[in-house]
Design a protein around this motif. Structure first.
Motif, PDB file in Angstrom:
ATOM      1  N   LYS A  19     -34.905 -17.769 -40.588  1.00  8.38           N
ATOM      2  CA  LYS A  19     -36.099 -18.621 -40.671  1.00  8.38           C
ATOM      3  C   LYS A  19     -36.375 -19.198 -39.295  1.00  8.38           C
ATOM      4  O   LYS A  19     -35.565 -19.068 -38.375  1.00  8.38           O
ATOM      5  CB  LYS A  19     -35.911 -19.720 -41.713  1.00  8.38           C
ATOM      6  CG  LYS A  19     -34.694 -20.621 -41.492  1.00  8.38           C
ATOM      7  CD  LYS A  19     -34.541 -21.608 -42.640  1.00  8.38           C
ATOM      8  CE  LYS A  19     -33.311 -22.513 -42.437  1.00  8.38           C
ATOM      9  NZ  LYS A  19     -33.132 -23.452 -43.570  1.00  8.38           N
ATOM     10  N   ASN A  20     -37.546 -19.799 -39.145  1.00  3.56           N
ATOM     11  CA  ASN A  20     -37.940 -20.323 -37.844  1.00  3.56           C
ATOM     12  C   ASN A  20     -36.910 -21.311 -37.314  1.00  3.56           C
ATOM     13  O   ASN A  20     -36.479 -22.227 -38.022  1.00  3.56           O
ATOM     14  CB  ASN A  20     -39.309 -21.021 -37.945  1.00  3.56           C
ATOM     15  CG  ASN A  20     -40.435 -20.031 -38.179  1.00  3.56           C
ATOM     16  OD1 ASN A  20     -40.325 -18.860 -37.816  1.00  3.56           O
ATOM     17  ND2 ASN A  20     -41.507 -20.508 -38.786  1.00  3.56           N
ATOM     18  N   LEU A  21     -36.540 -21.120 -36.076  1.00  2.00           N
ATOM     19  CA  LEU A  21     -35.567 -22.017 -35.457  1.00  2.00           C
ATOM     20  C   LEU A  21     -36.230 -23.324 -35.060  1.00  2.00           C
ATOM     21  O   LEU A  21     -37.376 -23.334 -34.607  1.00  2.00           O
ATOM     22  CB  LEU A  21     -34.966 -21.350 -34.206  1.00  2.00           C
ATOM     23  CG  LEU A  21     -34.231 -20.039 -34.437  1.00  2.00           C
ATOM     24  CD1 LEU A  21     -33.794 -19.431 -33.111  1.00  2.00           C
ATOM     25  CD2 LEU A  21     -33.015 -20.242 -35.334  1.00  2.00           C
ATOM     26  N   PRO A  22     -35.532 -24.438 -35.219  1.00  2.00           N
ATOM     27  CA  PRO A  22     -36.106 -25.727 -34.815  1.00  2.00           C
ATOM     28  C   PRO A  22     -36.308 -25.771 -33.301  1.00  2.00           C
ATOM     29  O   PRO A  22     -35.593 -25.110 -32.538  1.00  2.00           O
ATOM     30  CB  PRO A  22     -35.054 -26.748 -35.266  1.00  2.00           C
ATOM     31  CG  PRO A  22     -33.782 -25.968 -35.398  1.00  2.00           C
ATOM     32  CD  PRO A  22     -34.187 -24.580 -35.800  1.00  2.00           C
ATOM     33  N   VAL A  41     -24.425 -22.275 -40.103  1.00  2.00           N
ATOM     34  CA  VAL A  41     -24.179 -23.223 -41.195  1.00  2.00           C
ATOM     35  C   VAL A  41     -25.495 -23.778 -41.733  1.00  2.00           C
ATOM     36  O   VAL A  41     -25.653 -23.989 -42.943  1.00  2.00           O
ATOM     37  CB  VAL A  41     -23.265 -24.372 -40.711  1.00  2.00           C
ATOM     38  CG1 VAL A  41     -23.175 -25.464 -41.773  1.00  2.00           C
ATOM     39  CG2 VAL A  41     -21.880 -23.843 -40.377  1.00  2.00           C
ATOM     40  N   GLY A  42     -26.455 -23.975 -40.831  1.00  2.00           N
ATOM     41  CA  GLY A  42     -27.753 -24.501 -41.242  1.00  2.00           C
ATOM     42  C   GLY A  42     -28.648 -23.483 -41.925  1.00  2.00           C
ATOM     43  O   GLY A  42     -29.742 -23.827 -42.390  1.00  2.00           O
ATOM     44  N   GLY A  43     -28.185 -22.218 -41.985  1.00  2.00           N
ATOM     45  CA  GLY A  43     -28.956 -21.188 -42.666  1.00  2.00           C
ATOM     46  C   GLY A  43     -30.098 -20.605 -41.846  1.00  2.00           C
ATOM     47  O   GLY A  43     -30.962 -19.910 -42.384  1.00  2.00           O
ATOM     48  N   TYR A  44     -30.089 -20.874 -40.542  1.00  2.00           N
ATOM     49  CA  TYR A  44     -31.162 -20.358 -39.691  1.00  2.00           C
ATOM     50  C   TYR A  44     -30.912 -18.923 -39.236  1.00  2.00           C
ATOM     51  O   TYR A  44     -31.863 -18.166 -39.016  1.00  2.00           O
ATOM     52  CB  TYR A  44     -31.334 -21.255 -38.459  1.00  2.00           C
ATOM     53  CG  TYR A  44     -31.890 -22.613 -38.764  1.00  2.00           C
ATOM     54  CD1 TYR A  44     -33.254 -22.809 -38.907  1.00  2.00           C
ATOM     55  CD2 TYR A  44     -31.034 -23.714 -38.924  1.00  2.00           C
ATOM     56  CE1 TYR A  44     -33.768 -24.069 -39.194  1.00  2.00           C
ATOM     57  CE2 TYR A  44     -31.539 -24.972 -39.210  1.00  2.00           C
ATOM     58  CZ  TYR A  44     -32.905 -25.142 -39.348  1.00  2.00           C
ATOM     59  OH  TYR A  44     -33.406 -26.378 -39.638  1.00  2.00           O
ATOM     60  N   ILE A  45     -29.653 -18.557 -39.076  1.00  4.04           N
ATOM     61  CA  ILE A  45     -29.313 -17.229 -38.584  1.00  4.04           C
ATOM     62  C   ILE A  45     -28.105 -16.687 -39.342  1.00  4.04           C
ATOM     63  O   ILE A  45     -27.387 -17.437 -40.022  1.00  4.04           O
ATOM     64  CB  ILE A  45     -28.978 -17.229 -37.070  1.00  4.04           C
ATOM     65  CG1 ILE A  45     -27.707 -18.053 -36.810  1.00  4.04           C
ATOM     66  CG2 ILE A  45     -30.158 -17.741 -36.242  1.00  4.04           C
ATOM     67  CD1 ILE A  45     -27.195 -17.974 -35.368  1.00  4.04           C
ATOM     68  N   SER A  46     -27.889 -15.384 -39.218  1.00  3.83           N
ATOM     69  CA  SER A  46     -26.650 -14.761 -39.671  1.00  3.83           C
ATOM     70  C   SER A  46     -26.226 -13.779 -38.593  1.00  3.83           C
ATOM     71  O   SER A  46     -27.042 -13.331 -37.785  1.00  3.83           O
ATOM     72  CB  SER A  46     -26.843 -14.046 -41.016  1.00  3.83           C
ATOM     73  OG  SER A  46     -27.764 -12.977 -40.881  1.00  3.83           O
ATOM     74  N   THR A  47     -24.950 -13.463 -38.557  1.00  6.18           N
ATOM     75  CA  THR A  47     -24.442 -12.553 -37.540  1.00  6.18           C
ATOM     76  C   THR A  47     -23.741 -11.377 -38.203  1.00  6.18           C
ATOM     77  O   THR A  47     -23.079 -11.531 -39.231  1.00  6.18           O
ATOM     78  CB  THR A  47     -23.446 -13.264 -36.599  1.00  6.18           C
ATOM     79  OG1 THR A  47     -22.339 -13.766 -37.372  1.00  6.18           O
ATOM     80  CG2 THR A  47     -24.121 -14.435 -35.889  1.00  6.18           C
ATOM     81  N   ASP A  48     -23.912 -10.201 -37.592  1.00  7.91           N
ATOM     82  CA  ASP A  48     -23.248  -8.997 -38.085  1.00  7.91           C
ATOM     83  C   ASP A  48     -23.137  -8.010 -36.928  1.00  7.91           C
ATOM     84  O   ASP A  48     -24.150  -7.608 -36.343  1.00  7.91           O
ATOM     85  CB  ASP A  48     -24.036  -8.376 -39.235  1.00  7.91           C
ATOM     86  CG  ASP A  48     -23.355  -7.119 -39.777  1.00  7.91           C
ATOM     87  OD1 ASP A  48     -22.133  -7.156 -39.995  1.00  7.91           O
ATOM     88  OD2 ASP A  48     -24.049  -6.103 -39.945  1.00  7.91           O
ATOM     89  N   LYS A  49     -21.907  -7.631 -36.599  1.00  6.70           N
ATOM     90  CA  LYS A  49     -21.643  -6.653 -35.546  1.00  6.70           C
ATOM     91  C   LYS A  49     -22.333  -7.035 -34.236  1.00  6.70           C
ATOM     92  O   LYS A  49     -22.989  -6.228 -33.583  1.00  6.70           O
ATOM     93  CB  LYS A  49     -22.085  -5.254 -35.991  1.00  6.70           C
ATOM     94  CG  LYS A  49     -21.333  -4.743 -37.213  1.00  6.70           C
ATOM     95  CD  LYS A  49     -21.808  -3.366 -37.619  1.00  6.70           C
ATOM     96  CE  LYS A  49     -21.030  -2.870 -38.840  1.00  6.70           C
ATOM     97  NZ  LYS A  49     -21.514  -1.535 -39.301  1.00  6.70           N
ATOM     98  N   ILE A 107     -23.248 -23.665 -30.866  1.00  9.82           N
ATOM     99  CA  ILE A 107     -24.638 -23.679 -31.318  1.00  9.82           C
ATOM    100  C   ILE A 107     -24.868 -22.596 -32.364  1.00  9.82           C
ATOM    101  O   ILE A 107     -25.532 -22.820 -33.387  1.00  9.82           O
ATOM    102  CB  ILE A 107     -25.593 -23.508 -30.128  1.00  9.82           C
ATOM    103  CG1 ILE A 107     -25.527 -24.759 -29.237  1.00  9.82           C
ATOM    104  CG2 ILE A 107     -27.027 -23.267 -30.602  1.00  9.82           C
ATOM    105  CD1 ILE A 107     -26.310 -24.648 -27.950  1.00  9.82           C
ATOM    106  N   ILE A 108     -24.293 -21.411 -32.144  1.00 12.61           N
ATOM    107  CA  ILE A 108     -24.449 -20.324 -33.108  1.00 12.61           C
ATOM    108  C   ILE A 108     -23.800 -20.693 -34.443  1.00 12.61           C
ATOM    109  O   ILE A 108     -24.351 -20.424 -35.512  1.00 12.61           O
ATOM    110  CB  ILE A 108     -23.861 -19.014 -32.547  1.00 12.61           C
ATOM    111  CG1 ILE A 108     -24.751 -18.501 -31.422  1.00 12.61           C
ATOM    112  CG2 ILE A 108     -23.720 -17.950 -33.638  1.00 12.61           C
ATOM    113  CD1 ILE A 108     -24.228 -17.265 -30.742  1.00 12.61           C
ATOM    114  N   LYS A 109     -22.634 -21.324 -34.387  1.00 17.62           N
ATOM    115  CA  LYS A 109     -21.975 -21.764 -35.615  1.00 17.62           C
ATOM    116  C   LYS A 109     -22.844 -22.765 -36.362  1.00 17.62           C
ATOM    117  O   LYS A 109     -23.028 -22.662 -37.583  1.00 17.62           O
ATOM    118  CB  LYS A 109     -20.620 -22.385 -35.285  1.00 17.62           C
ATOM    119  CG  LYS A 109     -19.870 -22.887 -36.517  1.00 17.62           C
ATOM    120  CD  LYS A 109     -18.534 -23.507 -36.138  1.00 17.62           C
ATOM    121  CE  LYS A 109     -17.816 -24.035 -37.367  1.00 17.62           C
ATOM    122  NZ  LYS A 109     -16.506 -24.662 -36.996  1.00 17.62           N
TER     123      LYS A 109
END
Length: 221
Positions: A215-218, A200-208, A194-196
């Motif tokens: 942006k708002n999650l569906p 890919v959909g541009g909703y989240i990014s991950t760092d450390k 789900i995180i991947k």
């Protein structure tokens, strides 16, 4: 307990409503103790000897089974109290508590805690109110586990653990995919998928090990 360590309990939500003299008695009977990261403060099934106020650091409560599966059902930060429930009914500890960073705790002896709560009406009333609030919170958690799918639980976890940073970004606390899975009752593989997809959909990014909500999650996925 030294003067420099007083007034710790008066700042803790759990002790809101306790008379000042009762708080002073509890503080004088308590002691500060430091714990390294990943220290097991409480073990499920042990006898209950003390309650703990987290002064610095973070910790979490979890249960596990014989197969090594874990479920995290609460997290703690500075100002939170834990381990007090077992002091009220003299039953063994119902869960494990482990530190997730270096911590400092105020350790409150069982005998003093019981004496203050059982013999002081205002302290007893404050304790009852706090326990009712926890029951309501736990009812909400159970309802979410029963009614929401894995995606819905992940979205709720992101929202409940995120804070606004200095640059205005909405960022969650640090969590591995396995920790997320343990907190929502899912598998690590499903969480990672789900995180991947959200990345890919541009909703989240991950760092450390932190998630930034771009942006708002569906509502559904």
């Amino acid at each position: 307990m030294s003067d420099s360590n007083t007034h710790l309990l008066s700042k803790a939500p759990f002790f809101d409503g306790f008379p000042a003299e009762v708080i002073a008695e509890l503080e004088s009977a308590s002691a500060l103790r430091k714990y390294k990261k990943n220290s097991q403060i409480i073990n499920q099934g042990d006898d209950s000897q003390a309650a703990y106020l987290l002064v610095e650091g973070t910790a979490l409560a979890y249960i596990d089974d014989e197969e090594g599966n874990e479920f995290i059902f609460n997290t703690f930060q500075a100002g939170d109290c834990f381990g007090e429930l077992a002091l009220l009914d003299d039953q063994p500890r119902s869960a494990h508590v482990v530190t997730t960073s270096d911590c400092e705790c105020l350790v409150i002896p069982k005998a003093e805690f019981q004496r203050c709560v059982f013999n002081t009406p205002d302290a007893a009333s404050a304790t009852i109110r706090m326990l009712i609030a926890r029951i309501r919170s736990m009812t909400e958690e159970v309802s979410c586990l029963a009614m929401l799918d894995v995606y819905g639980r992940i979205v709720r976890l992101f929202r409940n653990t995120s804070e606004v940073t200095d640059d205005g970004s909405l960022v969650t606390e640090r969590m591995t995919h396995q920790e997320m899975a343990n907190r929502i009752g899912s598998s690590r593989e499903m969480v990672s998928k789900i995180i991947k997809d959200l990345t890919v959909g541009g909703y989240i990014s991950t760092d450390k090990q932190r998630i930034t909500l771009i942006k708002n999650l569906p509502e559904r996925w």
